[in-house]
Write a protein that holds these residues in place. Structure first.
Motif, PDB file in Angstrom:
ATOM      1  N   LEU A   9       0.818  -1.206   0.000  1.00  4.87           N
ATOM      2  CA  LEU A   9       0.000   0.000   0.000  1.00  4.87           C
ATOM      3  C   LEU A   9       0.854   1.259   0.000  1.00  4.87           C
ATOM      4  O   LEU A   9       0.460   2.289  -0.561  1.00  4.87           O
ATOM      5  CB  LEU A   9      -0.942  -0.013   1.204  1.00  4.87           C
ATOM      6  CG  LEU A   9      -2.070  -1.041   1.122  1.00  4.87           C
ATOM      7  CD1 LEU A   9      -2.694  -1.285   2.498  1.00  4.87           C
ATOM      8  CD2 LEU A   9      -3.139  -0.579   0.127  1.00  4.87           C
ATOM      9  N   ALA A  10       2.018   1.181   0.622  1.00  2.00           N
ATOM     10  CA  ALA A  10       2.943   2.322   0.595  1.00  2.00           C
ATOM     11  C   ALA A  10       3.370   2.613  -0.838  1.00  2.00           C
ATOM     12  O   ALA A  10       3.445   3.775  -1.270  1.00  2.00           O
ATOM     13  CB  ALA A  10       4.160   2.036   1.473  1.00  2.00           C
ATOM     14  N   HIS A  11       3.639   1.563  -1.603  1.00  2.00           N
ATOM     15  CA  HIS A  11       3.981   1.761  -3.011  1.00  2.00           C
ATOM     16  C   HIS A  11       2.774   2.282  -3.774  1.00  2.00           C
ATOM     17  O   HIS A  11       2.913   3.172  -4.630  1.00  2.00           O
ATOM     18  CB  HIS A  11       4.460   0.458  -3.636  1.00  2.00           C
ATOM     19  CG  HIS A  11       4.819   0.595  -5.088  1.00  2.00           C
ATOM     20  ND1 HIS A  11       6.023   1.131  -5.499  1.00  2.00           N
ATOM     21  CD2 HIS A  11       4.132   0.301  -6.225  1.00  2.00           C
ATOM     22  CE1 HIS A  11       6.060   1.153  -6.820  1.00  2.00           C
ATOM     23  NE2 HIS A  11       4.923   0.650  -7.278  1.00  2.00           N
TER      24      HIS A  11
ATOM     25  N   ARG B  86      13.116  -0.872  -4.382  1.00  2.39           N
ATOM     26  CA  ARG B  86      12.008  -0.246  -5.095  1.00  2.39           C
ATOM     27  C   ARG B  86      11.278  -1.266  -5.969  1.00  2.39           C
ATOM     28  O   ARG B  86      10.050  -1.263  -6.071  1.00  2.39           O
ATOM     29  CB  ARG B  86      12.537   0.923  -5.930  1.00  2.39           C
ATOM     30  CG  ARG B  86      13.051   2.080  -5.088  1.00  2.39           C
ATOM     31  CD  ARG B  86      13.976   2.985  -5.877  1.00  2.39           C
ATOM     32  NE  ARG B  86      13.261   3.766  -6.864  1.00  2.39           N
ATOM     33  CZ  ARG B  86      12.859   5.017  -6.670  1.00  2.39           C
ATOM     34  NH1 ARG B  86      13.100   5.631  -5.527  1.00  2.39           N
ATOM     35  NH2 ARG B  86      12.238   5.679  -7.619  1.00  2.39           N
ATOM     36  N   ARG B  87      12.054  -2.159  -6.591  1.00  8.97           N
ATOM     37  CA  ARG B  87      11.442  -3.191  -7.419  1.00  8.97           C
ATOM     38  C   ARG B  87      10.633  -4.157  -6.551  1.00  8.97           C
ATOM     39  O   ARG B  87       9.559  -4.611  -6.944  1.00  8.97           O
ATOM     40  CB  ARG B  87      12.523  -3.951  -8.193  1.00  8.97           C
ATOM     41  CG  ARG B  87      11.953  -4.952  -9.208  1.00  8.97           C
ATOM     42  CD  ARG B  87      13.053  -5.695  -9.923  1.00  8.97           C
ATOM     43  NE  ARG B  87      13.927  -4.795 -10.664  1.00  8.97           N
ATOM     44  CZ  ARG B  87      15.213  -4.644 -10.437  1.00  8.97           C
ATOM     45  NH1 ARG B  87      15.806  -5.338  -9.475  1.00  8.97           N
ATOM     46  NH2 ARG B  87      15.929  -3.801 -11.151  1.00  8.97           N
ATOM     47  N   ARG B  88      11.130  -4.452  -5.367  1.00 13.83           N
ATOM     48  CA  ARG B  88      10.419  -5.347  -4.449  1.00 13.83           C
ATOM     49  C   ARG B  88       9.078  -4.741  -4.034  1.00 13.83           C
ATOM     50  O   ARG B  88       8.054  -5.431  -4.020  1.00 13.83           O
ATOM     51  CB  ARG B  88      11.302  -5.599  -3.218  1.00 13.83           C
ATOM     52  CG  ARG B  88      10.604  -6.245  -2.032  1.00 13.83           C
ATOM     53  CD  ARG B  88      10.211  -7.664  -2.275  1.00 13.83           C
ATOM     54  NE  ARG B  88       9.782  -8.302  -1.042  1.00 13.83           N
ATOM     55  CZ  ARG B  88       9.072  -9.406  -0.974  1.00 13.83           C
ATOM     56  NH1 ARG B  88       8.693 -10.033  -2.085  1.00 13.83           N
ATOM     57  NH2 ARG B  88       8.733  -9.927   0.192  1.00 13.83           N
ATOM     58  N   LEU B  89       9.058  -3.450  -3.731  1.00 14.91           N
ATOM     59  CA  LEU B  89       7.810  -2.789  -3.358  1.00 14.91           C
ATOM     60  C   LEU B  89       6.818  -2.806  -4.523  1.00 14.91           C
ATOM     61  O   LEU B  89       5.614  -3.024  -4.321  1.00 14.91           O
ATOM     62  CB  LEU B  89       8.082  -1.350  -2.920  1.00 14.91           C
ATOM     63  CG  LEU B  89       8.718  -1.167  -1.542  1.00 14.91           C
ATOM     64  CD1 LEU B  89       9.023   0.307  -1.288  1.00 14.91           C
ATOM     65  CD2 LEU B  89       7.818  -1.717  -0.448  1.00 14.91           C
ATOM     66  N   ALA B  90       7.321  -2.568  -5.720  1.00 14.35           N
ATOM     67  CA  ALA B  90       6.450  -2.597  -6.903  1.00 14.35           C
ATOM     68  C   ALA B  90       5.861  -3.988  -7.100  1.00 14.35           C
ATOM     69  O   ALA B  90       4.674  -4.131  -7.434  1.00 14.35           O
ATOM     70  CB  ALA B  90       7.233  -2.165  -8.132  1.00 14.35           C
ATOM     71  N   ASP B  91       6.662  -5.021  -6.872  1.00 11.43           N
ATOM     72  CA  ASP B  91       6.183  -6.395  -7.018  1.00 11.43           C
ATOM     73  C   ASP B  91       5.110  -6.712  -5.980  1.00 11.43           C
ATOM     74  O   ASP B  91       4.097  -7.351  -6.287  1.00 11.43           O
ATOM     75  CB  ASP B  91       7.341  -7.384  -6.867  1.00 11.43           C
ATOM     76  CG  ASP B  91       8.288  -7.366  -8.066  1.00 11.43           C
ATOM     77  OD1 ASP B  91       7.885  -6.854  -9.127  1.00 11.43           O
ATOM     78  OD2 ASP B  91       9.424  -7.846  -7.929  1.00 11.43           O
TER      79      ASP B  91
END
Length: 217
Positions: A165-167, A186-191
């Protein structure tokens, strides 16, 4: 464990992530209301007040009162379109829940003694309320939950959802600044946001609102 660690809702946790690490002032990104809406829907699902069907439609099983002003307001906003038997598309629910202002959650935290509210004026004329986290460790604990979700594939489900949800609310750049140094995080949050249907719908609503605003300008 301190009481505030277990009693804040997901929308409140998101707002705590918006706190400036230096000043503690809560600064919400544009169209953040949709991330808060997604967080509220996640709370309704966790409380079994709603269910997400396999066809992507959310069905409200129990309306207000749920015992929380913000969640009660969201449940009331969903009562028509998300009522049984068919429910409503998740994106529709996010849009309707996005009508509930962040002030509802901020006031809950103010009453709990987590944030301080001060009345300010823009240009000395237009009043607005500014909220500041009283204890910096509170916001730091929420950032630690996101960090755990980024670094630990076995992190608790609530931490993973908070990170997603933060992303969705476009906090990624604040939590992990620098596209190169923090590229993996950043990629992990997007995933995580992409894999979570509620966060994905919230992120789509944020992007659509920003795009419409940009086109209108």
């Amino acid at each position: 464990m301190d009481e505030w660690r277990t009693t804040t809702s997901l929308p409140e946790d998101l707002l705590l992530l918006c706190a400036d690490p230096g000043t503690g002032r809560i600064r919400q990104p544009g169209e953040f209301r949709y991330a808060l809406a997604g967080a509220a829907l996640a709370e309704l699902l966790a409380a079994q007040a709603a269910v997400l069907e396999g066809n992507g439609r959310l069905v409200l099983l129990r309306g207000a009162p749920l015992g929380h002003p913000g969640l009660d307001a969201v449940a009331a906003a969903l009562a028509g379109p998300a009522a049984p038997p068919r429910g409503a598309r998740l994106r529709t629910c996010v849009n309707r829940a996005g009508r509930v202002r962040s002030k509802v959650y901020l006031e809950v935290m103010a009453k709990a003694g987590l944030v301080d509210r001060r009345r300010r004026k823009v240009l000395g004329l237009i009043p607005f309320d500014e909220y500041t986290v009283i204890d910096s460790s509170i916001a730091a604990a929420r950032r630690a939950l996101v960090a755990d979700a980024v670094d630990n594939g076995n992190a608790p489900a609530r931490s993973l959802q908070l990170a997603a949800l933060a992303h969705a609310g476009e906090l990624t750049g604040r939590l992990y600044p620098g596209p190169v140094a923090n590229r993996t995080a950043r990629r992990r949050l997007a995933d995580l946001a992409r894999l979570d249907p509620v966060a994905s719908a919230a992120h789509a609503a944020v992007r659509a609102a920003k795009s419409a605003q940009s086109s209108g300008g």
